[in-house]
Design a protein around this motif. Structure first.
Motif, PDB file in Angstrom:
ATOM      1  N   LYS A 186     -32.713 -60.237 -26.610  1.00 26.69           N
ATOM      2  CA  LYS A 186     -32.028 -59.446 -27.411  1.00 26.69           C
ATOM      3  C   LYS A 186     -31.450 -58.125 -26.957  1.00 26.69           C
ATOM      4  CE  LYS A 186     -34.114 -60.908 -31.772  1.00 26.69           C
ATOM      5  NZ  LYS A 186     -35.158 -60.731 -32.848  1.00 26.69           N
ATOM      6  N   ASP A 187     -32.282 -57.552 -25.801  1.00 26.50           N
ATOM      7  CA  ASP A 187     -31.815 -56.701 -24.900  1.00 26.50           C
ATOM      8  C   ASP A 187     -30.479 -56.977 -24.137  1.00 26.50           C
ATOM      9  OD1 ASP A 187     -33.676 -54.708 -26.142  1.00 26.50           O
ATOM     10  OD2 ASP A 187     -35.071 -55.336 -24.647  1.00 26.50           O
ATOM     11  N   LEU A 188     -30.580 -58.087 -23.514  1.00 26.53           N
ATOM     12  CA  LEU A 188     -29.558 -58.531 -22.897  1.00 26.53           C
ATOM     13  C   LEU A 188     -28.013 -58.778 -23.808  1.00 26.53           C
ATOM     14  CD1 LEU A 188     -31.070 -61.056 -20.256  1.00 26.53           C
ATOM     15  CD2 LEU A 188     -30.210 -58.983 -19.624  1.00 26.53           C
ATOM     16  N   ALA A 189     -28.598 -59.210 -24.717  1.00 27.51           N
ATOM     17  CA  ALA A 189     -27.370 -59.511 -25.580  1.00 27.51           C
ATOM     18  C   ALA A 189     -26.724 -58.148 -26.041  1.00 27.51           C
ATOM     19  CB  ALA A 189     -27.737 -60.033 -27.069  1.00 27.51           C
ATOM     20  N   ARG A 190     -27.258 -57.088 -25.937  1.00 21.63           N
ATOM     21  CA  ARG A 190     -26.724 -55.771 -26.096  1.00 21.63           C
ATOM     22  C   ARG A 190     -25.812 -55.488 -24.962  1.00 21.63           C
ATOM     23  NH1 ARG A 190     -31.160 -51.276 -27.773  1.00 21.63           N
ATOM     24  NH2 ARG A 190     -31.584 -52.426 -29.740  1.00 21.63           N
ATOM     25  N   VAL A 191     -26.421 -55.544 -23.739  1.00 17.22           N
ATOM     26  CA  VAL A 191     -25.619 -55.318 -22.444  1.00 17.22           C
ATOM     27  C   VAL A 191     -24.363 -56.133 -22.362  1.00 17.22           C
ATOM     28  CG1 VAL A 191     -25.936 -55.733 -19.961  1.00 17.22           C
ATOM     29  CG2 VAL A 191     -27.856 -54.812 -21.421  1.00 17.22           C
ATOM     30  N   TYR A 192     -24.424 -57.393 -22.805  1.00 23.40           N
ATOM     31  CA  TYR A 192     -23.262 -58.172 -22.512  1.00 23.40           C
ATOM     32  C   TYR A 192     -22.281 -57.743 -23.633  1.00 23.40           C
ATOM     33  CZ  TYR A 192     -26.656 -61.810 -20.320  1.00 23.40           C
ATOM     34  OH  TYR A 192     -27.237 -62.363 -19.502  1.00 23.40           O
TER      35      TYR A 192
ATOM     36  N   ASP B  29     -16.838 -56.065 -20.550  1.00 25.68           N
ATOM     37  CA  ASP B  29     -15.593 -56.557 -20.888  1.00 25.68           C
ATOM     38  C   ASP B  29     -15.612 -57.789 -19.987  1.00 25.68           C
ATOM     39  OD1 ASP B  29     -12.956 -56.997 -21.578  1.00 25.68           O
ATOM     40  OD2 ASP B  29     -12.384 -55.526 -19.878  1.00 25.68           O
ATOM     41  N   ALA B  30     -16.095 -58.989 -20.661  1.00 22.08           N
ATOM     42  CA  ALA B  30     -16.226 -60.152 -20.124  1.00 22.08           C
ATOM     43  C   ALA B  30     -16.686 -61.346 -21.222  1.00 22.08           C
ATOM     44  CB  ALA B  30     -17.177 -60.154 -19.076  1.00 22.08           C
TER      45      ALA B  30
ATOM     46  N   MET C 104     -32.132 -54.661 -16.279  1.00 21.22           N
ATOM     47  CA  MET C 104     -30.785 -55.094 -16.102  1.00 21.22           C
ATOM     48  C   MET C 104     -29.702 -54.331 -17.264  1.00 21.22           C
ATOM     49  SD  MET C 104     -28.398 -58.502 -15.223  1.00 21.22           S
ATOM     50  CE  MET C 104     -28.388 -58.998 -16.942  1.00 21.22           C
ATOM     51  N   GLY C 105     -28.826 -53.408 -16.368  1.00 21.65           N
ATOM     52  CA  GLY C 105     -28.126 -52.991 -17.620  1.00 21.65           C
ATOM     53  C   GLY C 105     -26.549 -53.409 -17.289  1.00 21.65           C
TER      54      GLY C 105
END
Length: 222
Positions: free
Chosen positions: A42-48, A52-53, A115-116
């Protein structure tokens, strides 16, 4: 337009008890391991989302894979990993997304609560100047690999899980005549020791931080 030229692949297992984060089982129950992994995702979803990809999710084959759709509703596609070894599976996922016409593709794992966006951007930036990019982890592995064209050579005959994965991969790239760039380093969370360190580092406002705070309240991990 720029976004369509860049893609990121989230390489993951489905967060199910007994399947995921099993190296943390001495300190967490199977259910807590799955909940921790869900918090990471869920935290990675926020980063993704900030990036711009285009996002692709490559999951270890699992009948419950649709769980990942709820976590990554913005993904362009979710598809099962194919191949025997970890290297073959990463290579196949990279090839699949590159074949869709993306110019820069980065693949990362998911044990990466620290990872940010800056880590992913550093990977894309390195690809401006090199054929392949790796993001090192403190234990001698890598958490990120990216390329502009298929780079099977960096995945072939590699043993993963030792302390020399990063340097062996660098050597393989050199032998294949591929120029190599480096993304920012990032620690991954594999062991109980990593988890204890994470308790001190996690953003209290993140899914991971809130999950760890709740565990601590229950008297775990002290």
């Amino acid at each position: 337009e720029a976004a369509m030229r860049r893609a990121v692949i989230c390489f993951t297992r489905v967060p199910r008890p007994g399947v995921t984060k099993t190296r943390l089982l001495p300190v967490l129950s199977p259910k807590q391991c799955a909940a921790l992994h869900t918090a990471f995702l869920k935290d990675l979803a926020r980063v993704y989302r900030e990036l711009d990809a285009a996002l692709f999710v490559a999951y270890a084959p699992d009948p419950d894979w649709a769980l990942l759709k709820d976590i990554f509703p913005m993904a362009s596609a979710l598809f099962p990993q194919t191949g025997e070894s970890l290297g073959e599976r990463m290579d196949a996922a990279m090839r699949r997304v590159l074949s869709l016409g993306f110019e820069r593709v980065i693949l990362t794992g998911t044990d990466l609560p620290m990872m940010g966006r800056k880590h992913l951007e550093s990977g894309f930036y390195a690809l401006d100047l090199s054929d392949v990019v790796l993001g090192p982890t403190p234990d001698g592995g890598y958490y990120l690999v990216g390329a502009k064209a298929p780079c099977t050579a960096v995945f072939e005959d590699q043993q993963y899980g030792g302390g020399n994965v990063y340097e062996n991969t660098v050597r393989a790239a050199e032998e294949a005549g591929l120029s190599l760039g480096q993304a920012l380093p990032c620690g991954d969370v594999d062991t109980p020791e990593d988890l204890r360190r994470l308790i001190l580092q996690a953003d209290p406002d993140s899914h991971t931080g809130r999950f760890l705070a709740a565990l601590k309240k229950e008297g775990h991990l002290l």
